[in-house]
Motif scaffolding. Structure first.
Motif, PDB file in Angstrom:
ATOM      1  N   GLY A  99       0.824  -1.210   0.000  1.00 43.97           N
ATOM      2  CA  GLY A  99       0.000   0.000   0.000  1.00 43.97           C
ATOM      3  C   GLY A  99       0.849   1.247   0.000  1.00 43.97           C
ATOM      4  N   PHE A 100       0.936   1.894   1.154  1.00 47.30           N
ATOM      5  CA  PHE A 100       1.813   3.051   1.310  1.00 47.30           C
ATOM      6  C   PHE A 100       2.287   3.114   2.746  1.00 47.30           C
ATOM      7  CE2 PHE A 100      -2.494   4.691   2.113  1.00 47.30           C
ATOM      8  CZ  PHE A 100      -2.331   5.415   3.294  1.00 47.30           C
ATOM      9  N   LEU A 101       3.296   3.923   2.989  1.00 44.17           N
ATOM     10  CA  LEU A 101       3.838   4.108   4.329  1.00 44.17           C
ATOM     11  C   LEU A 101       3.298   5.416   4.889  1.00 44.17           C
ATOM     12  CD1 LEU A 101       5.822   2.906   6.427  1.00 44.17           C
ATOM     13  CD2 LEU A 101       7.600   4.362   5.428  1.00 44.17           C
ATOM     14  N   TYR A 102       2.601   5.336   6.005  1.00 44.07           N
ATOM     15  CA  TYR A 102       2.008   6.509   6.656  1.00 44.07           C
ATOM     16  C   TYR A 102       3.081   7.138   7.542  1.00 44.07           C
ATOM     17  CZ  TYR A 102      -1.862   9.134   8.875  1.00 44.07           C
ATOM     18  OH  TYR A 102      -2.711  10.112   9.322  1.00 44.07           O
ATOM     19  N   THR A 103       3.548   8.313   7.139  1.00 38.99           N
ATOM     20  CA  THR A 103       4.636   8.982   7.859  1.00 38.99           C
ATOM     21  C   THR A 103       4.068  10.122   8.688  1.00 38.99           C
ATOM     22  OG1 THR A 103       6.075   8.465   5.992  1.00 38.99           O
ATOM     23  CG2 THR A 103       6.899  10.047   7.589  1.00 38.99           C
ATOM     24  N   VAL A 104       4.111   9.964   9.990  1.00 37.54           N
ATOM     25  CA  VAL A 104       3.548  10.956  10.910  1.00 37.54           C
ATOM     26  C   VAL A 104       4.470  12.166  10.975  1.00 37.54           C
ATOM     27  CG1 VAL A 104       2.821  11.378  13.298  1.00 37.54           C
ATOM     28  CG2 VAL A 104       2.392   9.145  12.236  1.00 37.54           C
ATOM     29  N   THR A 105       3.911  13.339  10.742  1.00 38.92           N
ATOM     30  CA  THR A 105       4.728  14.544  10.570  1.00 38.92           C
ATOM     31  C   THR A 105       5.001  15.315  11.852  1.00 38.92           C
ATOM     32  OG1 THR A 105       2.742  15.838  10.101  1.00 38.92           O
ATOM     33  CG2 THR A 105       3.890  14.871   8.212  1.00 38.92           C
ATOM     34  N   PHE A 135      13.628  14.454   7.067  1.00 38.03           N
ATOM     35  CA  PHE A 135      13.128  13.151   7.497  1.00 38.03           C
ATOM     36  C   PHE A 135      12.316  12.498   6.383  1.00 38.03           C
ATOM     37  CE2 PHE A 135       9.635  10.693   9.515  1.00 38.03           C
ATOM     38  CZ  PHE A 135      10.399   9.679  10.075  1.00 38.03           C
ATOM     39  N   LEU A 136      11.418  13.258   5.754  1.00 34.24           N
ATOM     40  CA  LEU A 136      10.599  12.711   4.670  1.00 34.24           C
ATOM     41  C   LEU A 136      11.475  12.236   3.508  1.00 34.24           C
ATOM     42  CD1 LEU A 136       7.631  15.256   4.578  1.00 34.24           C
ATOM     43  CD2 LEU A 136       7.513  12.863   5.292  1.00 34.24           C
ATOM     44  N   MET A 137      12.485  13.012   3.178  1.00 33.63           N
ATOM     45  CA  MET A 137      13.390  12.602   2.092  1.00 33.63           C
ATOM     46  C   MET A 137      14.139  11.324   2.454  1.00 33.63           C
ATOM     47  SD  MET A 137      15.017  16.061   0.390  1.00 33.63           S
ATOM     48  CE  MET A 137      15.683  16.736   1.920  1.00 33.63           C
ATOM     49  N   ALA A 138      14.547  11.218   3.712  1.00 32.47           N
ATOM     50  CA  ALA A 138      15.281  10.029   4.153  1.00 32.47           C
ATOM     51  C   ALA A 138      14.376   8.794   4.115  1.00 32.47           C
ATOM     52  CB  ALA A 138      15.827  10.247   5.557  1.00 32.47           C
ATOM     53  N   VAL A 139      13.129   8.969   4.532  1.00 31.15           N
ATOM     54  CA  VAL A 139      12.182   7.851   4.507  1.00 31.15           C
ATOM     55  C   VAL A 139      11.913   7.426   3.068  1.00 31.15           C
ATOM     56  CG1 VAL A 139       9.827   7.135   5.042  1.00 31.15           C
ATOM     57  CG2 VAL A 139      11.109   8.497   6.699  1.00 31.15           C
ATOM     58  N   LYS A 140      11.706   8.403   2.201  1.00 30.54           N
ATOM     59  CA  LYS A 140      11.431   8.094   0.791  1.00 30.54           C
ATOM     60  C   LYS A 140      12.619   7.377   0.147  1.00 30.54           C
ATOM     61  CE  LYS A 140       9.651  10.202  -3.429  1.00 30.54           C
ATOM     62  NZ  LYS A 140       9.009   8.935  -3.792  1.00 30.54           N
ATOM     63  N   GLU A 141      13.813   7.702   0.593  1.00 32.72           N
ATOM     64  CA  GLU A 141      15.031   7.074   0.058  1.00 32.72           C
ATOM     65  C   GLU A 141      15.052   5.571   0.331  1.00 32.72           C
ATOM     66  OE1 GLU A 141      18.777   7.247  -1.875  1.00 32.72           O
ATOM     67  OE2 GLU A 141      17.375   8.898  -1.571  1.00 32.72           O
ATOM     68  N   VAL A 142      14.542   5.150   1.493  1.00 35.71           N
ATOM     69  CA  VAL A 142      14.643   3.732   1.875  1.00 35.71           C
ATOM     70  C   VAL A 142      13.358   2.947   1.636  1.00 35.71           C
ATOM     71  CG1 VAL A 142      16.380   4.274   3.622  1.00 35.71           C
ATOM     72  CG2 VAL A 142      13.968   4.107   4.302  1.00 35.71           C
ATOM     73  N   SER A 143      12.241   3.628   1.409  1.00 32.17           N
ATOM     74  CA  SER A 143      10.961   2.940   1.299  1.00 32.17           C
ATOM     75  C   SER A 143      10.687   2.454  -0.125  1.00 32.17           C
ATOM     76  CB  SER A 143       9.815   3.856   1.739  1.00 32.17           C
ATOM     77  OG  SER A 143       8.566   3.211   1.548  1.00 32.17           O
TER      78      SER A 143
END
Length: 261
Positions: free
Chosen positions: A171-177, A195-203
């Motif tokens: 599905g998708f990863l829900y990233t709490v801001t 943080f969002l860029m780092a998460v997107k890099e590994v997801s």
């Protein structure tokens, strides 16, 4: 390819971002849920998150808590919500998510719950009080029913754990801001974009930002660093006040002028 994969594939082809509105089932009466789902799809929802009212909603801020109280006072039940989603599925084509806590699922019965939401056409579940170490109590049933468990990560989640969490599901990863509960915010932690860029890099799956998002400016800014947003409290507020003009305006952020009707 499930509805999530189809939706995000279309967004990628069109170089667009996801907008996932949250609504509280039963707020305003359960009989309006189908109409609200139809309306949100019409306004451009990529998927729709449907909240289940609960007496102890640890992740919810004041606006959603009040909506939950109103829904409970209206006699809203999980069984009733699932039945209405089943009606909506006949006319609504976007993915539908059910956001609930584990206690209502336990009370319903895990096997019965999964069977019923599959028959109703639910595409995914968000269960904020279910850590990955304990999710095996329900994931086998969800996987067999081809229902996605949408998992959450936060600003304090270690990156290695984010890699593990994001490797699960389609599905998708829900990233709490934010560090805290839901609710509109005027500004975000200065580290959020990184943080969002780092998460997107590994997801390996799309990364969506949620909690506290309430304006087009915030949406545009955040989606420079992720694949879309989930908007809850503001949607609940606009539906409760019946300010549909402002609701459509908010949800048209990713639409061209020619698409807005």
């Amino acid at each position: 390819m499930n509805r999530f994969e189809q939706a995000f594939s279309t967004l990628k082809e069109n170089k667009n971002k996801a907008f996932v509105p949250y609504i509280m089932a039963g707020d305003g009466g359960l009989d309006c849920l189908v109409d609200r789902l139809i309306l949100l799809e019409k306004y451009g929802a990529t998927a729709i998150e449907v909240g289940v009212p609960f007496s102890d909603p640890v992740a919810d801020g004041p606006t959603i808590q009040r909506a939950g109280i109103r829904a409970l006072e209206n006699g809203t039940t999980l069984k009733g919500i699932i039945a209405e989603i089943g009606k909506a599925r006949q006319v609504v084509s976007v993915p539908i998510l059910l956001m609930t806590y584990m206690n209502p699922i336990y009370s319903y019965g895990i096997n019965e719950f999964v069977k019923d939401i599959r028959l109703a056409g639910v595409d995914g579940c968000i269960i904020p009080d279910l850590p990955i170490e304990e999710e095996a109590i329900i994931t086998p049933q969800l996987e067999e029913a081809e229902i996605e468990l949408i998992r959450l990560v936060t600003l304090t989640t270690p990156m290695e754990r984010i890699k593990t969490i994001s490797s699960k599901g389609k599905g998708f990863l829900y990233t709490v801001t934010i560090k805290g509960i839901t609710g509109a915010r005027n500004e975000y932690d200065s580290e959020l974009n990184q943080f969002l860029m780092a998460v997107k890099e590994v997801s390996p799956i799309p990364v969506l930002a949620g909690f506290g998002i309430s304006s087009q400016d915030q949406i545009i800014d955040l989606t420079n660093y992720c694949d879309g947003v989930i908007v809850g409290s503001k949607i609940v507020e606009l539906l409760n006040s019946q300010n549909l003009l402002e609701l459509e305006k908010l949800m048209s952020v990713f639409k061209s002028k020619s698409e807005i009707v």
